[in-house]
Motif scaffolding. Structure first.
Motif, mmCIF file in Angstrom:
data_model
loop_
_atom_site.group_PDB
_atom_site.id
_atom_site.type_symbol
_atom_site.label_atom_id
_atom_site.label_comp_id
_atom_site.label_asym_id
_atom_site.label_seq_id
_atom_site.Cartn_x
_atom_site.Cartn_y
_atom_site.Cartn_z
ATOM 1 N N GLU A 209 0.810 -1.226 0.000
ATOM 2 C CA GLU A 209 0.000 0.000 0.000
ATOM 3 C C GLU A 209 0.844 1.277 0.000
ATOM 4 O O GLU A 209 0.314 2.388 -0.150
ATOM 5 N N HIS A 210 2.163 1.118 0.141
ATOM 6 C CA HIS A 210 3.049 2.285 0.138
ATOM 7 C C HIS A 210 3.519 2.650 -1.267
ATOM 8 O O HIS A 210 4.296 3.590 -1.430
ATOM 9 N N GLU A 227 -5.693 3.964 -2.562
ATOM 10 C CA GLU A 227 -6.265 3.567 -1.282
ATOM 11 C C GLU A 227 -7.423 2.622 -1.563
ATOM 12 O O GLU A 227 -8.349 2.957 -2.300
ATOM 13 N N THR A 228 -7.355 1.444 -0.995
ATOM 14 C CA THR A 228 -8.365 0.439 -1.285
ATOM 15 C C THR A 228 -8.588 -0.437 -0.065
ATOM 16 O O THR A 228 -7.752 -0.486 0.841
ATOM 17 N N SER A 229 -9.720 -1.102 -0.022
ATOM 18 C CA SER A 229 -10.017 -2.027 1.058
ATOM 19 C C SER A 229 -9.464 -3.400 0.685
ATOM 20 O O SER A 229 -10.009 -4.083 -0.189
ATOM 21 N N SER A 266 -4.304 -3.224 -7.652
ATOM 22 C CA SER A 266 -5.318 -2.807 -6.678
ATOM 23 C C SER A 266 -6.619 -3.575 -6.855
ATOM 24 O O SER A 266 -7.336 -3.831 -5.886
#
Length: 298
Positions: A209-210, A227-229, A266
């Motif tokens: 996620e970075h 940004e994701t779940s 993603s």
């Protein structure tokens, strides 16, 4: 992608994965060969998978892969490689049934029609001599280092080790994908050594996620992550590497290729289970979002 479909091969085992994530515990087909080939097929690439698995592999999983348009050529193993992946936030604990005795090997004459081959073992199951065949075939070569820096010890746990790929083969590799942890084991010191071996190599360094960094002879770019779940990150790195390869062959653009790779990864991270859809329209929608995010950084 281009009007004339790219033709890309993938080498890596199909595995049986038991994944424990926030979304629950699931058993299904996995392996770098699986995630890479299904992603390439999803974005319109003519994809050939040279793989290996045992009689314990669910044949329906393989047939569903073929129905996605992937040509599958397997080596027969006594038993499939089994992985147990336990995720706790960004940490993964991994066990495996172990490295197979039989290796994946493909003669160069079977590769001559391909523009590139992505070599993505999970446990050193691709015969190293295949790099000589790839050189004969004249296609571009991409590798994912994960299977070259792993061993299974007596306790059944997967441990990282120093690279098992002879350095000499890197002279003819065009693309290298590794994550932030794997690079510690694959490299002796830092990424500069890869450019000393092969000045034209392209390196993709991912950090979940970075975001990621893509490095070539004439440029270096930070690629943000959406940004994701995250439901199940298994295979996201494989998706990244294979889509980056296809897009870079098509465009020659490091930044554009990295954005497409990040967008595609993603999609996988959001999905639990193997048969996620890397849909080109959805990828391009996410690329637009990533471009706007990138522009705010510079």
């Amino acid at each position: 992608m281009s009007k004339n479909p790219l033709k890309i091969g993938v080498m890596g085992a199909l595995t049986i994965d038991v994944n424990s994530t926030r979304g629950g515990t699931y058993q299904y087909v996995g392996g770098g060969g699986f995630y890479s080939s299904i992603s390439l097929a999803g974005i319109g690439v003519e994809t050939t998978l040279f793989t290996a698995y045992g009689p314990d592999m669910d044949s329906e999983w393989v047939e569903r892969l073929r129905r996605k348009g992937v040509k599958v050529y397997p080596e027969d193993l006594e038993k499939s490689i089994v992985f147990e992946n336990i995720y706790q936030d960004a940490f993964r604990l991994q066990r495996s049934s172990g490295e197979p005795v039989r290796k994946i090997f493909v003669e160069g004459s079977r590769l001559e029609d391909l523009q590139a081959v992505h070599v993505t073992p999970v446990l050193n199951e691709v015969e190293h001599r295949v790099f000589e065949e790839l050189l004969k075939a004249g296609c571009k070569v991409s590798i994912d280092v994960q299977g070259f820096v792993r061993e299974v010890e007596g306790d059944g746990y997967v441990h990282n080790v120093k690279s098992r790929l002879p350095e000499g083969f890197l002279r003819d590799v065009n693309y290298v994908h590794m994550n932030i942890e794997e690079q510690i084991f694959f490299l002796k010191h830092d990424v500069k050594e890869l450019f000393e071996i092969n000045p034209n190599i392209i390196v993709e360094l991912t950090n979940s996620e970075h975001g990621s960094i893509v490095i070539g002879r004439h440029g270096c770019f930070y690629i943000p992550a959406l940004e994701t779940s995250t439901a199940d990150p298994t295979g996201a790195g494989d998706v990244y590497a294979s889509v980056f390869l296809a897009k870079h062959i098509e465009s020659g653009d490091l930044l554009e290729s990295g954005l497409y790779a990040s967008a595609s990864a993603s999609i996988k991270a959001e999905k639990t289970g193997p048969f996620f859809e890397v849909d080109l329209n959805e990828v391009e929608h996410r690329v637009k979002t990533l471009k706007k995010l990138y522009e705010t950084l510079y």
